[in-house]
Each structure stands twice: as C-alpha cells, then as structure tokens.
Design a protein around this motif. Sequence first.
Motif, PDB file in Angstrom:
ATOM      1  N   ALA A 247       0.904  -1.314   0.110  1.00  0.00           N
ATOM      2  CA  ALA A 247       0.141   0.050   0.057  1.00  0.00           C
ATOM      3  C   ALA A 247       0.882   1.326   0.099  1.00  0.00           C
ATOM      4  CB  ALA A 247      -0.946  -0.026   1.081  1.00  0.00           C
ATOM      5  N   ALA A 248       0.371   2.352  -0.628  1.00  0.00           N
ATOM      6  CA  ALA A 248       1.295   3.489  -0.839  1.00  0.00           C
ATOM      7  C   ALA A 248       1.355   4.047   0.758  1.00  0.00           C
ATOM      8  CB  ALA A 248       0.403   4.564  -1.660  1.00  0.00           C
ATOM      9  N   GLU A 249       2.433   4.551   1.178  1.00  0.00           N
ATOM     10  CA  GLU A 249       2.361   5.016   2.552  1.00  0.00           C
ATOM     11  C   GLU A 249       1.594   6.546   2.490  1.00  0.00           C
ATOM     12  OE1 GLU A 249       6.585   7.596   1.986  1.00  0.00           O
ATOM     13  OE2 GLU A 249       6.463   6.029   3.479  1.00  0.00           O
ATOM     14  N   LYS A 250       1.164   6.934   3.686  1.00  0.00           N
ATOM     15  CA  LYS A 250       0.477   8.141   3.792  1.00  0.00           C
ATOM     16  C   LYS A 250       1.273   9.103   4.699  1.00  0.00           C
ATOM     17  CE  LYS A 250      -3.308   6.148   2.660  1.00  0.00           C
ATOM     18  NZ  LYS A 250      -3.993   6.580   1.168  1.00  0.00           N
ATOM     19  N   ARG A 251       1.860  10.080   3.771  1.00  0.00           N
ATOM     20  CA  ARG A 251       2.812  11.025   4.240  1.00  0.00           C
ATOM     21  C   ARG A 251       1.762  12.142   4.683  1.00  0.00           C
ATOM     22  NH1 ARG A 251       6.036  12.404  -0.576  1.00  0.00           N
ATOM     23  NH2 ARG A 251       4.211  11.163  -1.589  1.00  0.00           N
ATOM     24  N   LEU A 252       2.121  12.819   5.932  1.00  0.00           N
ATOM     25  CA  LEU A 252       1.510  13.757   6.553  1.00  0.00           C
ATOM     26  C   LEU A 252       2.367  14.961   6.866  1.00  0.00           C
ATOM     27  CD1 LEU A 252      -1.317  13.890   8.268  1.00  0.00           C
ATOM     28  CD2 LEU A 252       0.183  13.778  10.171  1.00  0.00           C
ATOM     29  N   ILE A 253       1.735  16.081   6.438  1.00  0.00           N
ATOM     30  CA  ILE A 253       2.149  17.469   6.983  1.00  0.00           C
ATOM     31  C   ILE A 253       1.105  17.838   7.931  1.00  0.00           C
ATOM     32  CG2 ILE A 253       2.601  19.829   6.160  1.00  0.00           C
ATOM     33  CD1 ILE A 253       3.076  18.743   3.695  1.00  0.00           C
ATOM     34  N   LEU A 254       1.497  18.072   9.250  1.00  0.00           N
ATOM     35  CA  LEU A 254       0.724  18.384  10.357  1.00  0.00           C
ATOM     36  C   LEU A 254       1.097  19.896  10.789  1.00  0.00           C
ATOM     37  CD1 LEU A 254      -0.896  17.716  13.007  1.00  0.00           C
ATOM     38  CD2 LEU A 254       1.053  16.845  13.947  1.00  0.00           C
ATOM     39  N   THR A 255       0.175  20.666  10.480  1.00  0.00           N
ATOM     40  CA  THR A 255       0.515  22.345  10.768  1.00  0.00           C
ATOM     41  C   THR A 255      -0.331  22.762  12.040  1.00  0.00           C
ATOM     42  OG1 THR A 255       0.559  24.357   9.797  1.00  0.00           O
ATOM     43  CG2 THR A 255      -1.077  22.843   8.770  1.00  0.00           C
ATOM     44  N   PHE A 256       0.086  23.394  12.872  1.00  0.00           N
ATOM     45  CA  PHE A 256      -0.533  24.221  13.921  1.00  0.00           C
ATOM     46  C   PHE A 256      -0.403  25.787  13.643  1.00  0.00           C
ATOM     47  CE2 PHE A 256       0.354  20.180  15.923  1.00  0.00           C
ATOM     48  CZ  PHE A 256      -0.863  19.938  16.394  1.00  0.00           C
TER      49      PHE A 256
ATOM     50  N   PHE B 218       1.271   6.904  10.009  1.00  0.00           N
ATOM     51  CA  PHE B 218       1.728   8.176   9.151  1.00  0.00           C
ATOM     52  C   PHE B 218       3.058   8.508   9.333  1.00  0.00           C
ATOM     53  CE2 PHE B 218      -3.105   8.635  10.133  1.00  0.00           C
ATOM     54  CZ  PHE B 218      -3.487   8.821   8.715  1.00  0.00           C
ATOM     55  N   ASP B 219       3.520   8.857   8.107  1.00  0.00           N
ATOM     56  CA  ASP B 219       4.919   9.171   7.679  1.00  0.00           C
ATOM     57  C   ASP B 219       4.832  10.768   7.790  1.00  0.00           C
ATOM     58  OD1 ASP B 219       7.418   9.805   7.203  1.00  0.00           O
ATOM     59  OD2 ASP B 219       7.100   9.263   5.086  1.00  0.00           O
ATOM     60  N   VAL B 220       5.246  11.453   9.253  1.00  0.00           N
ATOM     61  CA  VAL B 220       5.056  12.796   9.502  1.00  0.00           C
ATOM     62  C   VAL B 220       6.306  13.378   8.929  1.00  0.00           C
ATOM     63  CG1 VAL B 220       4.870  14.540  10.859  1.00  0.00           C
ATOM     64  CG2 VAL B 220       3.820  12.596  11.265  1.00  0.00           C
ATOM     65  N   LYS B 221       5.962  14.127   7.711  1.00  0.00           N
ATOM     66  CA  LYS B 221       7.340  14.779   7.024  1.00  0.00           C
ATOM     67  C   LYS B 221       7.509  16.245   7.327  1.00  0.00           C
ATOM     68  CE  LYS B 221       8.361  11.586   4.067  1.00  0.00           C
ATOM     69  NZ  LYS B 221       9.430  11.082   4.119  1.00  0.00           N
ATOM     70  N   GLU B 222       6.521  17.054   7.683  1.00  0.00           N
ATOM     71  CA  GLU B 222       6.885  18.197   8.100  1.00  0.00           C
ATOM     72  C   GLU B 222       5.711  18.585   9.212  1.00  0.00           C
ATOM     73  OE1 GLU B 222       8.613  21.132   6.756  1.00  0.00           O
ATOM     74  OE2 GLU B 222       9.379  20.034   4.887  1.00  0.00           O
ATOM     75  N   VAL B 223       6.250  19.567  10.108  1.00  0.00           N
ATOM     76  CA  VAL B 223       5.263  19.890  11.225  1.00  0.00           C
ATOM     77  C   VAL B 223       5.479  21.590  11.396  1.00  0.00           C
ATOM     78  CG1 VAL B 223       4.511  19.847  13.703  1.00  0.00           C
ATOM     79  CG2 VAL B 223       5.606  17.849  12.465  1.00  0.00           C
ATOM     80  N   PRO B 224       5.128  22.408  10.373  1.00  0.00           N
ATOM     81  CA  PRO B 224       5.388  23.814  10.308  1.00  0.00           C
ATOM     82  C   PRO B 224       4.348  24.394  11.637  1.00  0.00           C
ATOM     83  CG  PRO B 224       4.096  23.218   8.472  1.00  0.00           C
ATOM     84  CD  PRO B 224       4.445  21.986   8.956  1.00  0.00           C
ATOM     85  N   VAL B 225       4.639  25.406  12.391  1.00  0.00           N
ATOM     86  CA  VAL B 225       3.962  25.976  13.506  1.00  0.00           C
ATOM     87  C   VAL B 225       4.264  27.374  13.110  1.00  0.00           C
ATOM     88  CG1 VAL B 225       3.724  26.324  15.863  1.00  0.00           C
ATOM     89  CG2 VAL B 225       4.652  24.124  15.112  1.00  0.00           C
TER      90      VAL B 225
END
Length: 193
Positions: free
Chosen positions: A118-127, A153-160
Amino acid sequence: MNVIGISASSRKEGNTAWIVNKILEGAKEQGIETQYFDFNNLDIKPCQGCWACHKGDQGCVIKDDMQKLNDAIDRANVIVFGSPIYMMQMSAQGKIIIDRMFARFSPRYSPYFKEENAAEKRLILTFNQGNPDPELFKSYIDYTKHMFELLEFDVKEVPVVTGLRNGPVNEREDLNIMLKDIGSTIVSQGSKK
C-alpha cells in the motif's frame, strides 16, 4: 499523486484554512491533484466509543461525512492536517476527526489502509497560534506528531505558524513562500520514490 488538505478550524476562512490551502497551492503548482476539506462544510459527529467498528465488517455505525473523508484519505498519498492551537492543544474539530479515525485502526493502532504494497500515507501536520513563542506548545505538538506516527503516518513536516495576534496570516509574505515550498517539496519527495 493525490494531496488532500483538512482544516480543523471553526473559521471557514481563517488562518488555518489559509495555511492548509497555501501548502496545497504549492502542490498544485507542480501539477498535482489536490482536494480541500473544511470541517465546517462537513457533518461529522463525535465518536461514541461503542467499538462496533471492531466487531465485524459493518464499520462505523455513525453514517455521516466521515465516510467521505475516509475515502479521500484512502486515495491520498499526502494529507495536510491543519489546526489552530486552542486551549493548549488542537481544536475540538480536529479531535473529533482524530477520534473518528479509531474505526480505521486496529487495536494495535495499525491503520486500516496499511497493507503490504500500500502507498504510505505522508502527513504534513500544521499548527498556528497567537503567541509568538514557537516553543510554548512544543510538548503538545511533539505528542501529536508521535500520535500520527503511532498510527503509521509518515510525518514529513510540522510547520508551526506563530504570532498571529499581530494580524492575519495572509499578510505575511514570508509565510506565503514558505508554505508553498512545503507543498512543492512534498511532491518532489514523492516523485523520487
């Protein structure tokens, strides 16, 4: 490649919506298909904790727009999940979405969509937050990132984005460029796989 954005804010055209859409804009400029979901345009009720979703093949007993969101997550390669910091954590709207994801994960927290090949689910989590101190809610942000990683989830970025008491986010040109770059970069990372 398919990128979806989810704004978990009570404000349809607020800072969170702008941030998520700027990241999507960066992906669109690379020719990628994007889709945007605003919590306020969806009818999503809170999880009832009944466990019916794990007792057979019926899935969640609540029939609402979470099924539409789940379908989009299934098709997506990248999810951009945005929430304001509210009372030192994600918004209530964000928590409702996360709690309803319970139906899609096994008791060992392995996702429904996680299959071999299955394709991985990449995530950008932003606050985003009014306070200018980027470290103020770091422990909560790190916790939330870890929660998504636990759900595989493969968390790639967490811009705040900070300091929003001083005016709307859309007036800050530096953010416009930075956020679009995040959307563009996630696309180029995906094309290298």
